[in-house]
Enzyme design. Structure first.
Site, PDB file in Angstrom:
ATOM      1  N   GLU A 217       0.618  -1.008   0.291  1.00 57.80           N
ATOM      2  CA  GLU A 217       0.377   0.047  -0.422  1.00 57.80           C
ATOM      3  C   GLU A 217       0.818   1.017   0.179  1.00 57.80           C
ATOM      4  OE1 GLU A 217      -2.809  -0.321   3.189  1.00 57.80           O
ATOM      5  OE2 GLU A 217      -3.340  -2.191   2.675  1.00 57.80           O
ATOM      6  N   GLU A 310      -6.315  -8.415   0.255  1.00 52.58           N
ATOM      7  CA  GLU A 310      -6.303  -7.856   1.189  1.00 52.58           C
ATOM      8  C   GLU A 310      -7.650  -6.878   0.848  1.00 52.58           C
ATOM      9  OE1 GLU A 310      -3.373  -5.806   3.685  1.00 52.58           O
ATOM     10  OE2 GLU A 310      -4.607  -4.493   4.905  1.00 52.58           O
TER      11      GLU A 310
END
Length: 461
Positions: A217, A310
């Site tokens: 991320e 995720e």
């Protein structure tokens, strides 16, 4: 999610199923503000993703690592592999099915966490035990919430040492550390990587391949490794790759680059450093995620696997089929706000769906091999003739096994037995034909003597 911009621009929001008659389109505010001139709807089609080559970026990858990646490519576009972050036991308890992929975090092996007394909730040894239990086919995914190597703020209430992976809890400057290779901070980067290499070597020693997704991320900027922009991040990724692969000789890693909910090319380390591209998507439970999927599929189709690495909510198998968002695997985040908040009927539905692979349905992926294979043992040689197979029949040529009993066993992709027979070659060169039947797919044939077994992968067109 719309990309942030200070100018008016067009944005593709993905695909939607419209019902006959009136439909309502709602745009709602997330973290910012927006000004919309118009919404344009155009007819759309969904296509299956193209399978990428079965070539890992690490040319020295271990056989079992190659086997796992081969299996991931084989199922891509037709099945989704189930995963779960940490709470694998919860899923098994509630559904009777165990995730095929256990996703875990090396967070507490970060040196600045160890220095402050942190201890892993689930150790590397315990993770390996989970992978190896039973038939040993459990798949491991590892991430690393890397606590900054130094410069933790450590101030109450929310800038404490254990949040040192967040940008707001450290003053560590990645760009400055990378700019001076002789600095103490650069050396700390290396020593932190070396500490994690110690853990990863445990997996390699146990012959456990790892879906390795570090530095996740980064485009979001909320973690320190993404706080200085794509340039320093990409340099750090390449440093990490070289340090683990070349310096530490770790060859059990499948490198998973994890974006946020949208793929951005400027943050991508490059095809030569990435095996799989993941998206971390936290959105409304009703979302089909087709726009997110398209953001990665458009530039990467046929080049890389795309996965839902995720998520905040379970994907819908019906939407995966309907929008053809065939994620390689999925993993819902841990805890009471995420996986334990999912409605039990939805949890059971996804883990019992025919197109979702759970642990009990995994084949022996370590045995996956190239399409044309010759197996050798000291006393005889086995050659698979005609692979891929276009008809119904496959032939085995066996040399040097005269009067020696051999067992031939055929299974499908899920490991279910289809045929088993014992043969005793009557000559130095013997050919044994057998039928695969009419169904196309991937099969495995094992030829074994009392001391040796060789398994070949067959593709029936």
């Amino acid at each position: 999610m719309l990309k942030q911009t200070t100018k008016f621009a067009g944005a593709s929001l993905g695909k939607f199923l419209l019902k006959e008659g009136a439909n309502t389109v709602t745009i709602f505010r997330g973290w910012g503000y927006f000004d919309v001139d118009y919404i344009q709807l155009t007819p759309a089609t969904s296509t299956l993703p193209a399978k990428p080559p079965k070539t890992l970026v690490d040319a020295q990858a271990t056989p079992s690592t190659k086997g796992l990646f081969s299996y991931l490519v084989d199922q891509y576009g037709s099945k989704v592999i189930s995963g779960q972050q940490d709470d694998v036991e919860y899923v098994l308890e509630k559904t009777g099915k165990e995730p095929a992929i256990g996703s875990f975090d090396l967070i507490d092996y970060s040196p600045t966490r160890v220095q402050n007394g942190a201890r892993p909730v689930r150790t590397s040894e315990a993770i390996i035990d989970w992978a190896k239990k039973g038939d040993g086919r459990g798949i491991i995914s590892l991430m690393w919430h890397w606590n900054a190597p130094t410069d933790l703020i450590n101030q109450a209430p929310d800038k404490l040492w254990w949040r040192g992976f967040y940008t707001d809890a450290t003053t560590f400057d990645l760009a400055a550390a990378l700019a001076d290779k002789n600095s103490d901070r650069y050396k700390l980067l290396l020593s932190d990587i070396d500490a994690i290499a110690v853990q990863l070597k445990k997996f390699q020693a146990a012959d456990v391949p790892v879906l390795w997704r570090p530095l996740h991320e980064a485009p979001g900027g909320w973690f320190w490794w993404g706080a200085k922009g794509p340039g320093p991040f990409n340099e750090l990724w390449k440093l990490l790759y070289d340090r683990l692969t070349t310096y530490h000789n770790l060859h059990n890693l499948i490198w998973v680059y994890t974006a946020t909910d949208t793929f951005r090319a400027d943050w991508y380390p490059g095809d030569q450093y990435v095996d799989v591209v993941g998206l971390d998507i936290y959105t409304d439970a009703s979302a089909n995620m087709s726009g997110n999927w398209s953001s990665a599929q458009s530039p990467l189709n046929g080049k890389k696997l795309v996965t839902l690495s995720e998520s905040g909510n379970l994907p819908s198998a019906d939407k995966v089929r309907g929008f053809r968002t065939w994620w390689s695997w999925f993993a819902v985040w841990t805890g009471t706000d995420y996986i334990k908040k999912q409605p039990l009927d939805q949890l059971k539905a996804i883990f019992t769906d025919a197109d979702v692979i759970t642990r009990d349905e995994l084949p022996n992926w370590r045995l996956a091999a190239p399409a044309v294979v010759t197996g050798l043992e000291p006393l005889f040689q086995v050659t698979l003739v005609g692979n891929p197979v276009q008809g119904d029949e496959v032939n085995l040529e066996i040399r040097g096994a005269q009067a020696q009993p051999l067992t031939i066993r055929l299974t499908n992709m899920l490991g279910h037995p289809l045929m088993e027979q014992t043969v005793v070659p009557v000559s130095a060169l013997a050919r044994h034909p057998f039928s695969l039947g009419k169904q196309p797919g991937v099969y495995f044939i094992q030829v074994s003597s009392p001391t040796t077994a060789r398994t070949f992968r067959i593709i029936k067109l």
